[in-house]
Design a protein around this motif. Structure first.
Motif, PDB file in Angstrom:
ATOM      1  N   ASP A   1       0.806  -1.222   0.000  1.00 52.80           N
ATOM      2  CA  ASP A   1       0.000   0.000   0.000  1.00 52.80           C
ATOM      3  C   ASP A   1       0.841   1.274   0.000  1.00 52.80           C
ATOM      4  OD1 ASP A   1       1.057  -0.228   2.501  1.00 52.80           O
ATOM      5  OD2 ASP A   1      -0.829   0.083   3.587  1.00 52.80           O
ATOM      6  N   ARG A   2       2.086   1.175  -0.494  1.00 55.21           N
ATOM      7  CA  ARG A   2       2.913   2.378  -0.590  1.00 55.21           C
ATOM      8  C   ARG A   2       3.851   2.247  -1.783  1.00 55.21           C
ATOM      9  NH1 ARG A   2       4.723   2.750   5.156  1.00 55.21           N
ATOM     10  NH2 ARG A   2       2.651   1.834   5.396  1.00 55.21           N
ATOM     11  N   ASP A   3       4.207   3.405  -2.365  1.00 57.41           N
ATOM     12  CA  ASP A   3       5.020   3.397  -3.580  1.00 57.41           C
ATOM     13  C   ASP A   3       6.476   3.023  -3.304  1.00 57.41           C
ATOM     14  OD1 ASP A   3       2.962   4.116  -5.365  1.00 57.41           O
ATOM     15  OD2 ASP A   3       3.092   6.196  -4.725  1.00 57.41           O
ATOM     16  N   VAL A   4       7.005   3.408  -2.134  1.00 57.52           N
ATOM     17  CA  VAL A   4       8.376   3.058  -1.770  1.00 57.52           C
ATOM     18  C   VAL A   4       8.361   2.435  -0.380  1.00 57.52           C
ATOM     19  CG1 VAL A   4       9.506   4.787  -3.204  1.00 57.52           C
ATOM     20  CG2 VAL A   4       8.765   5.415  -0.918  1.00 57.52           C
ATOM     21  N   PRO A   5       9.252   1.476  -0.113  1.00 59.41           N
ATOM     22  CA  PRO A   5       9.210   0.771   1.177  1.00 59.41           C
ATOM     23  C   PRO A   5       9.779   1.554   2.344  1.00 59.41           C
ATOM     24  CG  PRO A   5      10.977  -0.090  -0.183  1.00 59.41           C
ATOM     25  CD  PRO A   5      10.230   0.881  -1.040  1.00 59.41           C
ATOM     26  N   GLY A   6      10.517   2.651   2.080  1.00 59.76           N
ATOM     27  CA  GLY A   6      11.119   3.386   3.191  1.00 59.76           C
ATOM     28  C   GLY A   6      12.368   2.683   3.701  1.00 59.76           C
ATOM     29  N   GLU A   7      12.734   2.966   4.941  1.00 53.93           N
ATOM     30  CA  GLU A   7      13.973   2.410   5.514  1.00 53.93           C
ATOM     31  C   GLU A   7      13.718   0.987   6.012  1.00 53.93           C
ATOM     32  OE1 GLU A   7      16.413   5.314   7.876  1.00 53.93           O
ATOM     33  OE2 GLU A   7      14.511   6.388   7.900  1.00 53.93           O
ATOM     34  N   ILE A   8      13.490   0.091   5.080  1.00 54.11           N
ATOM     35  CA  ILE A   8      12.979  -1.225   5.446  1.00 54.11           C
ATOM     36  C   ILE A   8      14.013  -2.053   6.213  1.00 54.11           C
ATOM     37  CG2 ILE A   8      13.620  -2.439   3.310  1.00 54.11           C
ATOM     38  CD1 ILE A   8      10.684  -3.577   3.475  1.00 54.11           C
ATOM     39  N   ARG A   9      15.299  -1.904   5.894  1.00 49.61           N
ATOM     40  CA  ARG A   9      16.319  -2.682   6.609  1.00 49.61           C
ATOM     41  C   ARG A   9      16.395  -2.250   8.075  1.00 49.61           C
ATOM     42  NH1 ARG A   9      22.062  -3.345   3.823  1.00 49.61           N
ATOM     43  NH2 ARG A   9      20.685  -4.415   2.359  1.00 49.61           N
ATOM     44  N   ARG A  10      16.405  -0.927   8.283  1.00 53.23           N
ATOM     45  CA  ARG A  10      16.461  -0.432   9.669  1.00 53.23           C
ATOM     46  C   ARG A  10      15.193  -0.802  10.424  1.00 53.23           C
ATOM     47  NH1 ARG A  10      14.860   4.047  12.485  1.00 53.23           N
ATOM     48  NH2 ARG A  10      14.036   5.118  10.646  1.00 53.23           N
ATOM     49  N   HIS A  11      14.046  -0.665   9.773  1.00 53.07           N
ATOM     50  CA  HIS A  11      12.783  -0.995  10.437  1.00 53.07           C
ATOM     51  C   HIS A  11      12.717  -2.478  10.790  1.00 53.07           C
ATOM     52  CE1 HIS A  11      10.638   2.768   8.612  1.00 53.07           C
ATOM     53  NE2 HIS A  11      11.287   3.037   9.730  1.00 53.07           N
ATOM     54  N   THR A  12      13.289  -3.332   9.938  1.00 49.90           N
ATOM     55  CA  THR A  12      13.315  -4.769  10.232  1.00 49.90           C
ATOM     56  C   THR A  12      14.148  -5.046  11.486  1.00 49.90           C
ATOM     57  OG1 THR A  12      13.004  -5.385   7.907  1.00 49.90           O
ATOM     58  CG2 THR A  12      14.026  -7.028   9.351  1.00 49.90           C
ATOM     59  N   THR A  13      15.307  -4.409  11.566  1.00 46.88           N
ATOM     60  CA  THR A  13      16.162  -4.567  12.750  1.00 46.88           C
ATOM     61  C   THR A  13      15.457  -4.074  14.006  1.00 46.88           C
ATOM     62  OG1 THR A  13      18.170  -4.327  11.423  1.00 46.88           O
ATOM     63  CG2 THR A  13      18.374  -3.923  13.788  1.00 46.88           C
ATOM     64  N   GLU A  14      14.834  -2.894  13.906  1.00 48.28           N
ATOM     65  CA  GLU A  14      14.140  -2.317  15.059  1.00 48.28           C
ATOM     66  C   GLU A  14      12.971  -3.200  15.497  1.00 48.28           C
ATOM     67  OE1 GLU A  14      14.951   0.578  16.794  1.00 48.28           O
ATOM     68  OE2 GLU A  14      16.792   0.393  15.621  1.00 48.28           O
ATOM     69  N   LEU A  15      12.257  -3.764  14.518  1.00 52.90           N
ATOM     70  CA  LEU A  15      11.130  -4.636  14.825  1.00 52.90           C
ATOM     71  C   LEU A  15      11.590  -5.870  15.594  1.00 52.90           C
ATOM     72  CD1 LEU A  15       8.069  -5.148  14.358  1.00 52.90           C
ATOM     73  CD2 LEU A  15       8.699  -6.284  12.217  1.00 52.90           C
ATOM     74  N   LEU A  16      12.677  -6.469  15.138  1.00 51.54           N
ATOM     75  CA  LEU A  16      13.198  -7.658  15.814  1.00 51.54           C
ATOM     76  C   LEU A  16      13.684  -7.313  17.223  1.00 51.54           C
ATOM     77  CD1 LEU A  16      13.856 -10.595  15.889  1.00 51.54           C
ATOM     78  CD2 LEU A  16      15.886 -10.172  14.492  1.00 51.54           C
ATOM     79  N   LEU A  17      14.328  -6.153  17.372  1.00 49.64           N
ATOM     80  CA  LEU A  17      14.760  -5.727  18.706  1.00 49.64           C
ATOM     81  C   LEU A  17      13.558  -5.561  19.636  1.00 49.64           C
ATOM     82  CD1 LEU A  17      17.536  -3.113  17.819  1.00 49.64           C
ATOM     83  CD2 LEU A  17      17.865  -5.263  19.060  1.00 49.64           C
ATOM     84  N   ASP A  18      12.466  -4.984  19.123  1.00 52.93           N
ATOM     85  CA  ASP A  18      11.255  -4.845  19.936  1.00 52.93           C
ATOM     86  C   ASP A  18      10.708  -6.210  20.339  1.00 52.93           C
ATOM     87  OD1 ASP A  18      11.180  -2.057  19.967  1.00 52.93           O
ATOM     88  OD2 ASP A  18       9.939  -1.914  18.177  1.00 52.93           O
ATOM     89  N   TYR A  19      10.668  -7.159  19.394  1.00 57.68           N
ATOM     90  CA  TYR A  19      10.197  -8.509  19.710  1.00 57.68           C
ATOM     91  C   TYR A  19      10.984  -9.103  20.873  1.00 57.68           C
ATOM     92  CZ  TYR A  19       7.553  -9.015  15.268  1.00 57.68           C
ATOM     93  OH  TYR A  19       6.675  -8.894  14.243  1.00 57.68           O
ATOM     94  N   LEU A  20      12.315  -9.047  20.749  1.00 63.63           N
ATOM     95  CA  LEU A  20      13.169  -9.667  21.761  1.00 63.63           C
ATOM     96  C   LEU A  20      13.046  -8.953  23.098  1.00 63.63           C
ATOM     97  CD1 LEU A  20      16.351 -10.154  19.544  1.00 63.63           C
ATOM     98  CD2 LEU A  20      14.596 -11.859  20.064  1.00 63.63           C
ATOM     99  N   ALA A  21      12.928  -7.614  23.047  1.00 65.53           N
ATOM    100  CA  ALA A  21      12.868  -6.842  24.285  1.00 65.53           C
ATOM    101  C   ALA A  21      11.605  -7.123  25.090  1.00 65.53           C
ATOM    102  CB  ALA A  21      12.968  -5.349  23.974  1.00 65.53           C
ATOM    103  N   VAL A  22      10.480  -7.385  24.410  1.00 63.81           N
ATOM    104  CA  VAL A  22       9.232  -7.631  25.147  1.00 63.81           C
ATOM    105  C   VAL A  22       9.130  -9.073  25.630  1.00 63.81           C
ATOM    106  CG1 VAL A  22       8.006  -5.815  23.903  1.00 63.81           C
ATOM    107  CG2 VAL A  22       7.819  -8.189  23.101  1.00 63.81           C
ATOM    108  N   GLY A  23      10.045  -9.942  25.185  1.00 65.60           N
ATOM    109  CA  GLY A  23      10.043 -11.302  25.716  1.00 65.60           C
ATOM    110  C   GLY A  23       9.734 -12.400  24.718  1.00 65.60           C
ATOM    111  N   ILE A  24       9.625 -12.073  23.429  1.00 74.04           N
ATOM    112  CA  ILE A  24       9.478 -13.139  22.440  1.00 74.04           C
ATOM    113  C   ILE A  24      10.815 -13.863  22.341  1.00 74.04           C
ATOM    114  CG2 ILE A  24       9.127 -13.617  19.982  1.00 74.04           C
ATOM    115  CD1 ILE A  24       7.102 -11.337  19.946  1.00 74.04           C
TER     116      ILE A  24
END
Length: 320
Positions: free
Chosen positions: A48-71
């Motif tokens: 739903d967007r023309d460009v993906p944005g900073e997808i590599r950084r967002h992927t790293t940040e997403l995984l860090l959030d997962y691990l930090a909350v206890g996944i």
């Protein structure tokens, strides 16, 4: 067949407290009961967007959030959509099982088209539910935690699985939607907390950033604090947020604050949120880039191994 959970997020920006109370906390509970695959749906960012944005950084940040909350990557498989080409190979036979009219009628697709930031609606938008069906069925997921607005996508997955089994033989289970008691967490403007609306408190925010965000929250001039979702959405949102962080009811907090006004309400909320996020921030700070790369590589390898097996079953069933 034993139950298996499939869930995930698109890496479009930092996860926030709405995500935590709406889905992340539930995933931490579910990982103790079921095998689980957690998808970082990076390919779906371009739906739903023309460009993906900073997808590599967002992927790293997403995984860090997962691990930090206890996944826990020792209990679940965290993987990246773009690393599993077999998912897209499953998409082709699955698309042959669904009509264009059925895709056009999907209410979730209609809503996403209405809120799309694309200059024109892409073909990928219409295939989005079938893409999600491939995500769920590649690992033979049987339980899919969703909100009510995502139920049509699970129905498309069930439709694809049923038609494939009828046409080619039994290969896929029919997954069930797992509806949780997800609270509506209002954002700092009184509306629904959302990344796109810029009204959220990211899980990665510092104490000072959190305090600054809450100071800007929309309230009202009435000095006596009461919990009234309809007439005082901004005040009610802060009370709900503080209550969730403290494990207390928003009505009880309102009575306690009384005529302390918005300044006291914001101070109480800031203290509650910062205290709640403190252990999450600590775990996040202890993680490094090497941890992220290793965990994602291991998860991708496990997910791809599963996807290769499923794709081979599909090819054999279809006579290729």
């Amino acid at each position: 067949m034993n139950d298996l959970v499939l869930t995930g997020d698109r890496p479009t920006g930092p996860l926030h407290l709405g995500h935590y109370f709406g889905s992340l906390a539930n995933r931490v509970r579910l990982q103790e009961r079921f095998p689980m695959y957690v998808l970082i749906a990076d390919y779906q960012v371009i739906t739903d967007r023309d460009v993906p944005g900073e997808i590599r950084r967002h992927t790293t940040e997403l995984l860090l959030d997962y691990l930090a909350v206890g996944i826990d990557p020792a209990k679940v498989t965290i993987f990246q959509h773009s690393a599993i080409p077999e998912l897209n190979q499953l998409l082709l036979p699955f698309l042959s099982l669904v009509s264009v009219a059925e895709l056009r009628r999907n209410p979730t697709v209609k809503d996403e088209i209405a809120h799309s930031s694309q200059s024109a609606v892409s073909g990928l938008m219409f295939t989005y539910p079938v893409h999600q069906a491939a995500d769920i069925l590649f690992c033979k997921g049987t339980l899919v935690p969703v909100g009510r607005d995502q139920l049509p996508h699970v129905e498309v997955t069930r439709l694809v699985a049923r038609r494939f089994n009828e046409r080619y033989g039994e290969v896929f289970p029919l997954p069930e939607a797992l509806l949780g008691e997800q609270p509506l967490l209002r954002g700092l403007d009184g509306g629904k907390m959302s990344k796109s609306r810029g009204n959220a408190i990211p899980l990665s925010a510092t104490e000072d950033e959190t305090a600054a965000l809450i100071r800007r929250a929309v309230t009202d001039p009435d000095r006596v604090i009461t919990y009234d979702e309809e007439r005082r959405p901004g005040v009610a949102g802060l009370l709900t947020l503080a209550g969730l962080c403290l494990g207390r009811s928003p009505g009880e907090l309102a009575e306690e604050i009384g005529d302390g006004g918005a300044a006291t309400l914001k101070r109480v909320t800031t203290e509650a949120v910062n205290e709640f996020l403190r252990p999450i921030r600590k775990r996040r700070a202890e993680l490094g880039a090497g941890d992220v790369r290793r965990i994602l590589a291991e998860g991708n390898a496990r997910a791809r191994e599963r996807a290769v097996r499923t794709l081979e079953e599909v090819r054999v069933a279809m006579g290729f």
